[in-house]
Structures are given as C-alpha cells and as structure tokens.
Design an enzyme around this catalytic site. Structure first.
Site, PDB file in Angstrom:
ATOM      1  N   GLY A  39       0.851  -1.262  -0.002  1.00 34.28           N
ATOM      2  CA  GLY A  39       0.069   0.089   0.138  1.00 34.28           C
ATOM      3  C   GLY A  39       0.706   1.135  -0.002  1.00 34.28           C
ATOM      4  O   GLY A  39       1.926   1.327   0.698  1.00 34.28           O
ATOM      5  N   ARG A  78       0.774  -5.192  -6.136  1.00 31.55           N
ATOM      6  CA  ARG A  78       1.178  -6.592  -5.779  1.00 31.55           C
ATOM      7  C   ARG A  78       1.467  -7.490  -6.697  1.00 31.55           C
ATOM      8  O   ARG A  78       0.800  -7.501  -8.054  1.00 31.55           O
ATOM      9  CB  ARG A  78      -0.188  -6.909  -5.129  1.00 31.55           C
ATOM     10  N   ASP A  98       5.848  -5.135   5.875  1.00 27.87           N
ATOM     11  CA  ASP A  98       6.425  -6.447   6.095  1.00 27.87           C
ATOM     12  C   ASP A  98       6.584  -7.470   4.920  1.00 27.87           C
ATOM     13  O   ASP A  98       7.200  -8.213   4.845  1.00 27.87           O
ATOM     14  CB  ASP A  98       6.132  -7.113   7.362  1.00 27.87           C
ATOM     15  N   THR A 131       4.451   2.563   5.324  1.00 25.41           N
ATOM     16  CA  THR A 131       3.089   2.177   5.555  1.00 25.41           C
ATOM     17  C   THR A 131       2.254   3.042   6.469  1.00 25.41           C
ATOM     18  O   THR A 131       2.785   3.401   7.768  1.00 25.41           O
ATOM     19  CB  THR A 131       2.802   0.365   6.177  1.00 25.41           C
ATOM     20  N   ASP A 185       0.091   1.876   8.499  1.00 22.26           N
ATOM     21  CA  ASP A 185      -0.404   1.001   9.617  1.00 22.26           C
ATOM     22  C   ASP A 185       0.378   1.125  10.870  1.00 22.26           C
ATOM     23  O   ASP A 185      -0.011   0.725  12.029  1.00 22.26           O
ATOM     24  CB  ASP A 185      -0.390  -0.313   9.218  1.00 22.26           C
ATOM     25  N   ASP A 233       2.525  -0.789  11.709  1.00 24.79           N
ATOM     26  CA  ASP A 233       2.337  -2.244  12.314  1.00 24.79           C
ATOM     27  C   ASP A 233       3.854  -2.884  12.450  1.00 24.79           C
ATOM     28  O   ASP A 233       3.844  -4.363  12.409  1.00 24.79           O
ATOM     29  CB  ASP A 233       1.305  -3.033  11.681  1.00 24.79           C
ATOM     30  N   ARG A 287      -4.961  -2.711   9.151  1.00 23.75           N
ATOM     31  CA  ARG A 287      -5.080  -4.021   9.101  1.00 23.75           C
ATOM     32  C   ARG A 287      -5.459  -4.684  10.783  1.00 23.75           C
ATOM     33  O   ARG A 287      -6.137  -4.112  11.418  1.00 23.75           O
ATOM     34  CB  ARG A 287      -3.750  -4.663   8.664  1.00 23.75           C
TER      35      ARG A 287
END
Ligand code: F6P
Length: 319
Positions: A11, A72, A103, A125, A127, A129, A171
């Site tokens: 993303g 992707r 990741d 990202t 996120d 995360d 996510r």
C-alpha cells in the site's frame, strides 16, 4: 557498487516520495547510478525500469502517493519468481536494491538478498504495524487525516445528537485508531489489541448524554470487526442514533506531514549509505529519536508493541 535500484511496494503511504528523492539525490551525489522500478515487484518482473536523474525527483517532496507506483505481484511470491526477479536485476546491472514498503515487501527484499542482491528496506505504511521501528513513514500523515475527519464528524454528530462509529485502517494494528482517537478526542477507542465491552461503551454514551454531551465518537480499528453491527447494537440499546463512517483509502492520500518527510529523507539517504558500505539484508527504523538498522529477519519477526499507556490515557481523558 555502481548501480542501485529503488522500488515502492504494498500500500502506498505519504512520505514515500521524500524517501525516493533522498535516495536518488544521495546516490547521484556519491557518483552512483540509480534506476527506478515502477509498480513494485510486479514492475520488476516486467522489466519496467528506468534511469533516474536529479530532475526525476524534482518537485515531489510534498506529494502524496509514490511517483514509482506500487502493485502486488503473485509471481514474485514464488521462489521461481524471486529467482527471475534477481536475474532481471542482474541484467540491468543493479547490484543494490532499496525496497520501501511494509512487512510483505520486506520478505521479498530478504528473498532477493538471499539470492545475492544487496537489499535495504525502508518502512513505508500508514499502519505503523512494524515492531522494530517506533514509527513508519506515512503514519503521522494518516493520523492528521483521521483527526481532521473526526473533527468534522464531531460537528455534525453534535448538531444531530448522534453517535458515530468511525472505521479506521491499520489491518491488525490499532495504532491509527488509538493515536487519532486520542488526538481527535474520541469518546471510545476500539482496537484489536484489547477486548472491548459493549456495556462500557453504552455506559459512556448514556453518561455523556446525561451531562449534556450531544455526540459520541468511536474510532474502530478495521481489524476488530463489522462497524455496522456494532452501530446497530449501540443504537438499539441506548436509543441514540448511531451512524457509521468508513474512512477508507482517503487515509492513504494527501501531502505528507513534515514528520513523514523528515523520516523519508533520513531513511532514504541512510539506505544508500548502507549499500555503499556493502551492507545487505537490513531494515532501517526510527527508535528513541535515532535512525537505526536491524536485520530484515528481525524486522519482519518482531511484533508491534501496543502503547498501553497511551490507550489508558485516551480512556481516562474521554470520560
Ligand atoms: O497496509 C495499508 C492498508 O491501507 C491497510 O490499512 C488496509 O487494510 C489495506 O492497506 C488496504 O489495502 P488495499 O489498498 O489493497 O485495499
């Protein structure tokens, strides 16, 4: 090392462009060549690769998204695809590769490193995360976007005396819901890292209403579950009309915040320096105010730690 390649993958995230700009200009300043790979690993498989120069990255530091594009690639997830990717890099004379992404993208970088291509990962990202770094590029801009949306939803929710469940990306990580919920003064924050009790939220909504509060703002991390069934249950049990707003991909766009531009610039430049030193299989991070690097294996295996103190603070301030 004479030629470096650079790609963005997964993303997109605001601030990726500042990392690309820094990598390109640092490489050129050191007399290296740098080639852009369009659309992530998918573009690599297609050989969609071009020579970059000073002007390729002019006027991009303030732009959201990624000028390299991202996609992707199912083919690149296979060992055969990865071998072909490494061969294509060799064919283009690319000895070192910078991968900006999350990741999943880092796992690809690790595979290429195992196949003899020196690779460095930069965390990009919204996120946040990735456990090995305090912050990822794009996270702070996304917080601004969500906080701005919460402010707007507060206005209309107060006018109508409504509650609103605001679904936030991330996510399986609750950071974006937590940080923006605190910054936006949300009354309730629901994240995957904590069980939540519907009765507590109901109590808060009823208590707020009794003391004259007209709105009730709930940030719900997307990893928790369905916002519509939550809103329905809250409305049925409290009698307070409860709407749902799914912020969606708007959270990925926009001009990057100054912090994301600073992170991108520092990390992009460091990535080139590491490749110049012959390093490989490293991920760059930001820990306790410093730019650091760890092995990609550590970067992808370290679980993101949830900030319990911030969560408690947000809860205690929203009563
Ligand atoms: O990883 C970034 C992210 O925006 C997540 O927060 C979200 O779950 C996902 O990507 C959405 O992916 P896509 O853009 O492929 O729909």
């Amino acid at each position: 090392m004479k030629t470096i390649g650079i790609l963005t993958s997964g993303g997109d995230a605001p601030g990726m462009n500042s990392a690309i700009r820094a990598a390109v200009r640092t490489a050129l300043n050191s007399g290296l060549r740098i080639k852009g790979i369009r659309n992530g690993y998918d573009g690599l498989m297609q050989g969609d690769i071009y020579e970059m120069n000073v002007s390729s990255v002019a006027d991009i530091i303030h732009k959201g998204g990624t000028i390299l594009g991202t996609a992707r690639s199912l083919e690149f997830e296979t060992p055969e695809g990865q071998k072909r990717g490494a061969q294509i890099l060799n064919d283009y004379g690319i000895e070192g590769l910078i991968v900006i992404g999350g990741d999943g993208s880092f796992k690809g970088a690790k595979a290429l490193s195992d196949l003899g291509i020196n690779t460095i990962g930069i965390p990009g990202t919204i996120d946040n995360d990735m456990g090995y770094t305090d912050f990822t590029i794009g996270f702070f801009t996304a917080i601004e976007t969500v906080t701005d949306a919460i402010g707007k939803l507060r206005d209309t929710s107060s006018s109508h005396g409504r509650a609103v469940v605001i679904e936030v990306m991330g996510r399986h990580c609750g950071d974006l819901a937590l940080y923006s919920g605190l910054a936006g003064g949300a009354e309730s924050i629901i994240v995957p890292e904590h069980n939540f009790s519907i009765s507590e939220i109901i109590d808060k909504m009823e208590h707020g209403r009794k003391r004259g509060k007209l709105h009730h703002l709930i940030t719900l991390a997307e990893g928790v579950g369905d916002p519509y069934s939550l809103a329905k249950e809250l409305e049925e049990k409290t009698g307070i009309e409860t709407k749902v707003t799914i912020l969606g991909h708007v959270q990925r766009g926009g001009s990057p915040s100054a912090v994301d531009r600073l992170l991108g610039s520092s990390m992009g430049s460091r990535a080139v320096r590491l490749l110049e030193e012959g390093k490989t299989n490293l991920a760059i991070g930001y820990v306790d105010g410093s730019i650091i690097e760890v092995s990609i294996d550590e970067a992808v295996s370290k679980r993101s730690e949830f900030d319990e103190k911030l969560y408690e603070l947000a809860n205690s301030l929203s009563r």
